[in-house]
Design a protein around this motif. Structure first.
Motif, PDB file in Angstrom:
ATOM      1  N   LEU A 359      -7.388  14.250   0.123  1.00  0.00           N
ATOM      2  CA  LEU A 359      -7.623  13.134   1.042  1.00  0.00           C
ATOM      3  C   LEU A 359      -6.390  12.858   1.899  1.00  0.00           C
ATOM      4  N   ASP A 360      -5.220  12.864   1.264  1.00  0.00           N
ATOM      5  CA  ASP A 360      -3.994  12.630   2.018  1.00  0.00           C
ATOM      6  C   ASP A 360      -3.804  13.693   3.095  1.00  0.00           C
ATOM      7  N   ALA A 361      -4.131  14.936   2.762  1.00  0.00           N
ATOM      8  CA  ALA A 361      -4.014  16.011   3.751  1.00  0.00           C
ATOM      9  C   ALA A 361      -5.012  15.823   4.895  1.00  0.00           C
ATOM     10  N   ALA A 362      -6.205  15.318   4.580  1.00  0.00           N
ATOM     11  CA  ALA A 362      -7.244  15.140   5.597  1.00  0.00           C
ATOM     12  C   ALA A 362      -6.882  14.065   6.616  1.00  0.00           C
ATOM     13  N   VAL A 363      -6.093  13.070   6.220  1.00  0.00           N
ATOM     14  CA  VAL A 363      -5.756  11.982   7.150  1.00  0.00           C
ATOM     15  C   VAL A 363      -4.314  12.052   7.624  1.00  0.00           C
ATOM     16  N   ALA A 364      -3.610  13.120   7.268  1.00  0.00           N
ATOM     17  CA  ALA A 364      -2.198  13.246   7.651  1.00  0.00           C
ATOM     18  C   ALA A 364      -2.053  13.212   9.177  1.00  0.00           C
ATOM     19  N   GLY A 365      -1.082  12.442   9.647  1.00  0.00           N
ATOM     20  CA  GLY A 365      -0.828  12.357  11.080  1.00  0.00           C
ATOM     21  C   GLY A 365      -1.715  11.386  11.821  1.00  0.00           C
ATOM     22  N   SER A 366      -2.667  10.756  11.130  1.00  0.00           N
ATOM     23  CA  SER A 366      -3.562   9.790  11.766  1.00  0.00           C
ATOM     24  C   SER A 366      -3.126   8.373  11.411  1.00  0.00           C
ATOM     25  N   SER A 367      -3.849   7.398  11.957  1.00  0.00           N
ATOM     26  CA  SER A 367      -3.577   5.986  11.653  1.00  0.00           C
ATOM     27  C   SER A 367      -4.477   5.464  10.538  1.00  0.00           C
ATOM     28  N   LEU A 368      -5.244   6.335   9.929  1.00  0.00           N
ATOM     29  CA  LEU A 368      -6.114   5.929   8.826  1.00  0.00           C
ATOM     30  C   LEU A 368      -5.283   5.657   7.575  1.00  0.00           C
ATOM     31  N   GLU A 369      -5.719   4.678   6.784  1.00  0.00           N
ATOM     32  CA  GLU A 369      -5.077   4.390   5.508  1.00  0.00           C
ATOM     33  C   GLU A 369      -6.145   4.352   4.421  1.00  0.00           C
ATOM     34  N   ILE A 370      -5.956   5.169   3.405  1.00  0.00           N
ATOM     35  CA  ILE A 370      -6.873   5.177   2.271  1.00  0.00           C
ATOM     36  C   ILE A 370      -6.309   4.239   1.216  1.00  0.00           C
ATOM     37  N   LEU A 371      -6.964   3.101   1.021  1.00  0.00           N
ATOM     38  CA  LEU A 371      -6.465   2.091   0.093  1.00  0.00           C
ATOM     39  C   LEU A 371      -6.986   2.274  -1.320  1.00  0.00           C
ATOM     40  N   ARG A 372      -8.121   2.936  -1.460  1.00  0.00           N
ATOM     41  CA  ARG A 372      -8.705   3.063  -2.800  1.00  0.00           C
ATOM     42  C   ARG A 372      -9.492   4.361  -2.898  1.00  0.00           C
ATOM     43  N   VAL A 373      -9.344   5.034  -4.035  1.00  0.00           N
ATOM     44  CA  VAL A 373     -10.098   6.254  -4.305  1.00  0.00           C
ATOM     45  C   VAL A 373     -10.778   6.102  -5.657  1.00  0.00           C
ATOM     46  N   LYS A 374     -12.072   6.351  -5.681  1.00  0.00           N
ATOM     47  CA  LYS A 374     -12.828   6.290  -6.932  1.00  0.00           C
ATOM     48  C   LYS A 374     -13.497   7.646  -7.141  1.00  0.00           C
ATOM     49  N   ASN A 375     -13.042   8.340  -8.168  1.00  0.00           N
ATOM     50  CA  ASN A 375     -13.543   9.679  -8.455  1.00  0.00           C
ATOM     51  C   ASN A 375     -14.558   9.589  -9.579  1.00  0.00           C
ATOM     52  N   ASN A 376     -15.812   9.366  -9.214  1.00  0.00           N
ATOM     53  CA  ASN A 376     -16.850   9.175 -10.224  1.00  0.00           C
ATOM     54  C   ASN A 376     -17.062  10.416 -11.083  1.00  0.00           C
ATOM     55  N   ARG A 377     -16.948  11.602 -10.479  1.00  0.00           N
ATOM     56  CA  ARG A 377     -17.177  12.836 -11.230  1.00  0.00           C
ATOM     57  C   ARG A 377     -16.112  13.041 -12.290  1.00  0.00           C
TER      58      ARG A 377
END
Length: 437
Positions: A359-377
């Motif tokens: 996820l961090d790699a997918a948004v690198a260089g953008s203004s997006l911020e991932i505040l929470r990750v829930k890995n149900n699997r």
């Protein structure tokens, strides 16, 4: 704001008001600002400031005569200096505009003593504050005056009613007894205040409108997972029904529930809802405030309500699905230069141990911020353990206590009584006001 605050029958001019020649009043109903609230560690002062700026502009543009704020101004009973600054700056700005009155009631998140402390000073600005239930119920009945000093609106400013305001505890009471007393106490309080309002109207000799305010949980009210709305009293049955409010009220302005909604399908009994999404569960919810027009005439057409949409000041996005769906959604947001805060819920079949790194790699260089990750699997694979990214933000106080019961292997036969005692303790802590001496 130029008029006096409250008036009684002996001191109020009985001439017709000289404001709007049609006898029309325009109100704005809002609630549940929760100034100071954070989201997974992120402070949101910029959003609160943007909302209050927008609200002040809307009050001016819409020609609002009276602003009603139905509780939970702050998120905690000890608001930060920055939260207080935003609140008082907004009140001063509105006081300098054409809006004649602001009425603020306390909510369950507010400290009554903190709200009430500057009450006399704010009253000079025609800002009327009722932080807690008063010993003299007449103090909760406000006759608001127009520009010429004549009463133009009566407001029943009923704040959040704490347990001690409406119920006398007795030894040996069951939960059902407490719930019954709470409902009866709320009903009696509103009956007394609204009766005093009707008496005041008769004394004034004119059919001026009466509106009521409250901060409570009505039966059938809609909530959303993660919105932070708490049960107000011990047990889940202490929800009032619409029948406790007189049907002759011109409008009922409620707070506490964050989803904008009508009460019992009534156009004139409403929750305005929170102006900002309190969590990712509200990310796609349309927020609004209620513009209420009261006409001098009688009948069904006396009150009309129009919802004014609140702009989105900080976009929230909840993305769920397998990796392909999540990756595609993130790519779309990156391509549009979105500045959203994101919650990711992975529920694909594949077990991904390095989900956060992807996820961090997918948004690198953008203004997006991932505040929470829930890995149900991954969570499903690690039975009996908390998932790696789970925090206390994901749990409420009951969840934590139930985890404690699990950890200590408390038998089911003992759990109901222990949980009831625990919830009663938590409720009593919520009722305390840290500002009281």
């Amino acid at each position: 704001m130029i008029s006096t605050g409250t008036s009684d029958a002996t001191g109020t001019n009985l001439q017709q008001p000289s404001g709007d020649p049609t006898g029309r009043l325009t109100l704005l109903h809002t609630s549940d600002w929760h100034i100071g609230r954070t989201l997974y560690g992120r402070k949101r002062y910029a959003e609160f400031e943007a909302f209050l700026d927008w609200l002040a502009q809307t009050i001016e543009q819409e020609g609002i005569d009276v602003l009603l704020v139905a509780g939970d101004i702050f998120d905690t009973t000890t608001p930060s200096n920055r939260a207080q600054t935003l609140y008082y700056r907004f009140l001063c700005r509105v006081a300098a505009a054409n809006c004649r009155h602001v009425v603020v009631i306390g909510g369950n998140h507010d400290s009554p003593s903190f709200l009430n402390a500057p009450r006399d000073l704010l009253k000079a600005l025609d800002v009327h504050v009722t932080g807690s239930a008063t010993e003299n119920r007449a103090d909760e009945v406000l006759a608001l005056c127009g520009k010429d000093g004549t009463a133009e609106l009566i407001v029943c400013a009923v704040p959040y009613l704490r347990d001690r305001d409406i119920r006398t505890a007795e030894a040996g009471e069951s939960i059902e007894d407490k719930e019954r007393k709470l409902i009866d106490g709320i009903r009696a309080h509103y009956a007394e205040v609204t009766a005093l309002a009707e008496q005041k109207r008769k004394a004034l000799g004119r059919d001026i409108p009466i509106v009521a305010m409250g901060h409570l949980f009505t039966a059938g009210g809609q909530t959303i997972e993660g919105d932070g709305v708490r049960e107000l009293y011990v047990g889940s049955l202490a929800h009032v029904t619409a029948s406790i409010f007189p049907d002759w009220l011109d409008y009922l302005a409620l707070g506490h529930l964050h989803v904008p909604q009508r009460v019992n399908r009534s156009e004139t009994m409403r929750y305005s809802g929170s102006p900002l999404p309190m969590g990712f569960g509200e990310a796609r919810q349309n927020k609004s405030v209620c513009r209420v027009t009261l006409d001098a005439g009688q009948g069904d057409g006396r009150t009309t309500v129009r919802l004014i949409p609140v702009p989105v000041f900080q976009r929230l996005e909840r993305i769920d699905g397998d990796w392909e769906a999540i990756s595609t959604a993130l790519s779309r947001l990156v391509s549009t230069q979105s500045q959203a805060w994101i919650e990711v819920v992975y529920d694909g079949v594949e077990v991904i141990g390095d989900l956060r790194a992807r996820l961090d790699a997918a948004v690198a260089g953008s203004s997006l911020e991932i505040l929470r990750v829930k890995n149900n699997r991954l969570s499903a694979q690690v039975l009996g353990q908390l998932q790696e990214e789970e925090t206390l933000d994901d749990l409420n106080v009951q969840d934590v206590f139930e985890r404690c019961l699990d950890a200590h292997e408390v038998p089911p036969s003992q759990r109901a009584e222990l949980l009831g005692a625990y919830l009663e303790t938590v409720a009593s802590l919520d009722q305390e006001d840290p500002g009281e001496t």
